[in-house]
Design an enzyme around this catalytic site. Sequence first.
Site, mmCIF file in Angstrom:
data_model
loop_
_atom_site.group_PDB
_atom_site.id
_atom_site.type_symbol
_atom_site.label_atom_id
_atom_site.label_comp_id
_atom_site.label_asym_id
_atom_site.label_seq_id
_atom_site.Cartn_x
_atom_site.Cartn_y
_atom_site.Cartn_z
ATOM 1 N N LYS A 76 0.850 -1.196 0.000
ATOM 2 C CA LYS A 76 0.000 0.000 0.000
ATOM 3 C C LYS A 76 0.884 1.244 0.000
ATOM 4 O O LYS A 76 1.886 1.307 0.710
ATOM 5 C CB LYS A 76 -0.924 -0.008 1.209
ATOM 6 C CG LYS A 76 -2.035 -1.035 1.077
ATOM 7 C CD LYS A 76 -2.963 -1.031 2.260
ATOM 8 C CE LYS A 76 -4.062 -2.087 2.059
ATOM 9 N NZ LYS A 76 -4.936 -2.211 3.247
ATOM 10 N N LYS A 81 7.562 1.550 2.976
ATOM 11 C CA LYS A 81 7.433 2.497 4.082
ATOM 12 C C LYS A 81 6.092 2.382 4.813
ATOM 13 O O LYS A 81 5.988 2.775 5.981
ATOM 14 C CB LYS A 81 7.612 3.925 3.568
ATOM 15 C CG LYS A 81 9.031 4.280 3.150
ATOM 16 C CD LYS A 81 9.914 4.519 4.345
ATOM 17 C CE LYS A 81 11.241 5.124 3.935
ATOM 18 N NZ LYS A 81 12.105 5.435 5.096
ATOM 19 N N THR A 103 6.002 14.329 10.423
ATOM 20 C CA THR A 103 7.262 13.739 9.991
ATOM 21 C C THR A 103 7.902 14.605 8.925
ATOM 22 O O THR A 103 7.298 15.550 8.413
ATOM 23 C CB THR A 103 7.058 12.312 9.444
ATOM 24 O OG1 THR A 103 8.331 11.657 9.383
ATOM 25 C CG2 THR A 103 6.433 12.321 8.055
ATOM 26 N N SER A 106 11.448 12.525 2.170
ATOM 27 C CA SER A 106 11.599 12.844 0.755
ATOM 28 C C SER A 106 10.445 12.315 -0.068
ATOM 29 O O SER A 106 10.351 12.587 -1.253
ATOM 30 C CB SER A 106 12.917 12.264 0.220
ATOM 31 O OG SER A 106 12.904 10.852 0.313
ATOM 32 N N ASN A 108 8.333 8.708 0.184
ATOM 33 C CA ASN A 108 7.617 7.463 0.442
ATOM 34 C C ASN A 108 7.138 7.341 1.888
ATOM 35 O O ASN A 108 6.035 6.867 2.142
ATOM 36 C CB ASN A 108 8.482 6.256 0.068
ATOM 37 C CG ASN A 108 8.493 5.991 -1.426
ATOM 38 O OD1 ASN A 108 7.571 6.380 -2.141
ATOM 39 N ND2 ASN A 108 9.540 5.351 -1.913
ATOM 40 N N GLY A 208 19.052 5.813 5.430
ATOM 41 C CA GLY A 208 18.900 6.010 6.869
ATOM 42 C C GLY A 208 18.981 4.718 7.665
ATOM 43 O O GLY A 208 19.313 4.724 8.850
ATOM 44 N N GLU A 232 24.241 0.279 -1.343
ATOM 45 C CA GLU A 232 24.311 1.725 -1.108
ATOM 46 C C GLU A 232 24.737 2.482 -2.364
ATOM 47 O O GLU A 232 25.759 2.146 -2.975
ATOM 48 C CB GLU A 232 25.322 2.028 0.005
ATOM 49 C CG GLU A 232 25.435 3.511 0.323
ATOM 50 C CD GLU A 232 26.426 3.806 1.421
ATOM 51 O OE1 GLU A 232 26.285 4.871 2.053
ATOM 52 O OE2 GLU A 232 27.345 2.994 1.658
ATOM 53 N N ALA A 239 29.770 9.522 -1.818
ATOM 54 C CA ALA A 239 29.760 9.615 -0.355
ATOM 55 C C ALA A 239 29.093 8.397 0.257
ATOM 56 O O ALA A 239 27.981 8.482 0.775
ATOM 57 C CB ALA A 239 29.037 10.887 0.072
ATOM 58 N N LYS A 303 8.657 -6.739 -16.051
ATOM 59 C CA LYS A 303 7.416 -6.027 -16.400
ATOM 60 C C LYS A 303 6.768 -5.351 -15.197
ATOM 61 O O LYS A 303 5.551 -5.294 -15.077
ATOM 62 C CB LYS A 303 6.409 -6.976 -17.063
ATOM 63 C CG LYS A 303 6.980 -7.827 -18.185
ATOM 64 C CD LYS A 303 7.604 -6.972 -19.294
ATOM 65 C CE LYS A 303 8.146 -7.854 -20.417
ATOM 66 N NZ LYS A 303 8.932 -7.082 -21.423
ATOM 67 N N ASN A 342 7.348 4.169 -6.749
ATOM 68 C CA ASN A 342 6.725 5.483 -6.954
ATOM 69 C C ASN A 342 7.591 6.352 -7.857
ATOM 70 O O ASN A 342 8.261 7.283 -7.425
ATOM 71 C CB ASN A 342 6.476 6.157 -5.606
ATOM 72 C CG ASN A 342 5.396 5.438 -4.826
ATOM 73 O OD1 ASN A 342 4.379 5.044 -5.393
ATOM 74 N ND2 ASN A 342 5.611 5.234 -3.545
#
Length: 353
Positions: A76, A81, A103, A106, A108, A208, A232, A239, A303, A342
């Site tokens: 969902k 998240k 909160t 960025s 999600n 995070g 990562e 970085a 797909k 997304n």
Amino acid sequence: MALLRRLLLKFPSEVRCGPCLKYSTAAGEYGASLESIQEAATRIRPYANRTPVMTSDYLNDLSSRNLFFKCEIFQKGGAFKFRGGCNAVFSLSEETAAKGVVTHSSGNHAGALALAANMRKIPAFIVIPEGAPQCKLDAVTENGGKITQCFPSVPEREKTAAIIQEKTGATMIPPYNYGPVISGQGTMALEFLEQVAELDAIVVPVSGGGMLSGIAIAAKALKPAIKVIAAEPSGKNEAPDVALSKARGELVDLPVPDTIADGLRAKLGSLTWPIIRDHVDDVVIVKEEEIIVAMKLIFERMKVVVEPSGAVGLAAVLSNQFQVCEDLKACKNVGIILCGGNLDLEPLFQTYK
């Protein structure tokens, strides 16, 4: 740890890093536990999707492994998240919940928290940095979230959210450095190991560290021999703070990566770092072009739609670092978290207007 040893040679102590932040969290005193993750699974079961696992013969051949993709793109809100946001929202008492939640994210986590708050019929105040994809802004407003945009830096996000919290009395639900969120994300590992018991490794995108630390706690508790690998993005400014922190055994403060994987522009927190330090086996660093190639492969061969952050796990498995690492050669059954889908497709469709 072979990859991390090489990283220490690439980044000597006098180069590219800021102050090192040390933590002495003892084992067993983390922000989440197998018990808290199991409780989260029960709590979110009426609301969250049990996401499917997909495979691809083509990608198996390309990687010389059996790959299993945990499709959080079908969660969902379109991303993993929702698990953490839902667990955090439904953990609150009635009196506390009535004041709402706040909160900074960025995208999600913002959409997920707004959706969970809407389900519980409480207010959600969301701070989103400027430049976030429109599809992620839409996910907040469609679920009644109240958006405040700010300069795209972690300090500005935190400052703006704190001001809103003081005004409203809402409960702060951080995007990753928060026990109920970590526990909610850990429910992925419970499901994944029920669906594919023979997994030798799980590869998890990281910034995070909420998803990675939750999965690491659950996976290692249920199957101690399993490898938990962080994927990562190095970003344009190269970085890789998670990799360098693991290599040194202490939390290194580096700039947030400037990466196409917009969902992975964050730093490890005081709760996520000790878990990652103690329970994550290795970190694979991926370049921007590797992320794009992985996205293309997932689109064409599976797909399904993934955002750049969601493709980072496959990018890691296909990377030369992963393929030649002696510590990972025995891992034949590899789980990959497709953590989000997304992606803003409007530029694509603009072509035909």
